[in-house]
Design a protein around this motif. Structure first.
Motif, PDB file in Angstrom:
ATOM      1  N   TYR A 167      -3.326  -2.745  -5.816  1.00 56.33           N
ATOM      2  CA  TYR A 167      -1.954  -3.075  -5.431  1.00 56.33           C
ATOM      3  C   TYR A 167      -1.908  -4.304  -4.532  1.00 56.33           C
ATOM      4  N   CYS A 168      -2.883  -4.439  -3.651  1.00 51.63           N
ATOM      5  CA  CYS A 168      -2.976  -5.628  -2.809  1.00 51.63           C
ATOM      6  C   CYS A 168      -3.155  -6.874  -3.667  1.00 51.63           C
TER       7      CYS A 168
ATOM      8  N   ASP B 143      -5.627   1.098  -3.861  1.00 51.51           N
ATOM      9  CA  ASP B 143      -4.988   0.323  -2.801  1.00 51.51           C
ATOM     10  C   ASP B 143      -5.330  -1.163  -2.946  1.00 51.51           C
TER      11      ASP B 143
ATOM     12  N   MET C 131      -9.221   5.472  -3.492  1.00 50.23           N
ATOM     13  CA  MET C 131      -8.931   4.438  -2.494  1.00 50.23           C
ATOM     14  C   MET C 131     -10.200   3.757  -1.995  1.00 50.23           C
TER      15      MET C 131
ATOM     16  N   GLN D  74      -3.995  -1.901   6.259  1.00 47.69           N
ATOM     17  CA  GLN D  74      -2.808  -2.748   6.269  1.00 47.69           C
ATOM     18  C   GLN D  74      -2.895  -3.684   7.470  1.00 47.69           C
TER      19      GLN D  74
ATOM     20  N   VAL E  76       1.180   2.996  -3.430  1.00 42.94           N
ATOM     21  CA  VAL E  76       0.012   3.603  -4.068  1.00 42.94           C
ATOM     22  C   VAL E  76       0.122   5.125  -4.020  1.00 42.94           C
TER      23      VAL E  76
ATOM     24  N   LEU F  17       0.819  -1.215   0.000  1.00 42.79           N
ATOM     25  CA  LEU F  17       0.000   0.000   0.000  1.00 42.79           C
ATOM     26  C   LEU F  17       0.852   1.265   0.000  1.00 42.79           C
TER      27      LEU F  17
ATOM     28  N   TRP G 129      -9.676   2.313   1.062  1.00 39.93           N
ATOM     29  CA  TRP G 129      -9.295   2.467   2.476  1.00 39.93           C
ATOM     30  C   TRP G 129      -9.301   1.151   3.230  1.00 39.93           C
TER      31      TRP G 129
ATOM     32  N   GLN H  76      -0.679   8.785  -3.436  1.00 37.14           N
ATOM     33  CA  GLN H  76      -1.517   9.338  -2.364  1.00 37.14           C
ATOM     34  C   GLN H  76      -2.747  10.080  -2.874  1.00 37.14           C
TER      35      GLN H  76
END
Length: 196
Positions: free
Chosen positions: A87-88, A84, A59, A64, A53, A50, A61, A55
């Motif tokens: 990317y996960c 986010d 997102m 993590q 990513v 995360l 949200w 900013q």
């Protein structure tokens, strides 16, 4: 490009093979790639990827340290256009295929390889993706013709259709946390919008 899914024919196209930057429509291929490599019960761990990513991007949200099953993380990406979550997805799929020892940056690079391979499998001829979310990169591009191929594949995916047809998506993470996102597609809730 305008395509009739029922008749399986292109109704209109202009500059359909011109190089374009797909932005968040990239997530269509990210979702298809995730579905290709993981089962619905596969658990995605939300980690330090995360930090990569941008900013100022959209997102979901997700937190993590939390974890979500495949369809929940896909929802986190597709309903609110969560970069986010994209990317996960990339980090988890890449580590599943290539190994747990990959750095966060390496996972994104390897996932891009998987995306590009899957794009070719779908018939794409002029696509080169470098990131899972579509955040601008000069080397991240496609064409309307290729995006049509991804859209057709997505329309044939019950998982993607179920997620993207919800005006309000609600999911639970593996820790019992609840997440809800409004779908940005106003055509789902406002039937008064005129065609013109």
């Amino acid at each position: 490009i305008c395509y009739d899914l029922t008749e399986e024919k292109i109704l209109y196209a202009k500059n359909a093979d011109e190089k374009i930057y797909p932005a968040s429509t990239t997530k269509i291929l990210t979702a298809l790639t995730a579905i290709e490599y993981t089962a619905p019960e596969y658990v995605y761990y939300v980690g330090s990827e995360l930090d990569l990513v941008a900013q100022d991007s959209s997102m979901s949200w997700i937190a993590q340290g939390s974890s979500l099953c495949r369809n929940e993380i896909l929802t986190a990406m597709l309903a609110p256009s969560g970069n986010d979550a994209a990317y996960c997805i990339a980090a988890n799929v890449a580590r599943k295929i290539y190994g747990e020892e990959l750095s966060d940056t390496e996972t994104i690079d390897y996932f891009a390889v998987l995306m590009n391979d899957y794009a070719k499998k779908l018939g794409a001829e002029n696509t080169h993706f470098t990131v899972p979310d579509g955040y601008h990169d000069d080397e991240h591009y496609t064409t309307a013709s290729d995006m049509l191929k991804f859209a057709i594949a997505a329309a044939q995916s019950k998982t993607i259709c179920d997620i993207t047809s919800q005006p309000l998506a609600v999911v639970y993470d593996e820790q019992g946390g609840i997440h809800s996102w409004d779908n940005g597609n106003i055509l789902l809730t406002d039937t008064t919008i005129p065609y013109e």
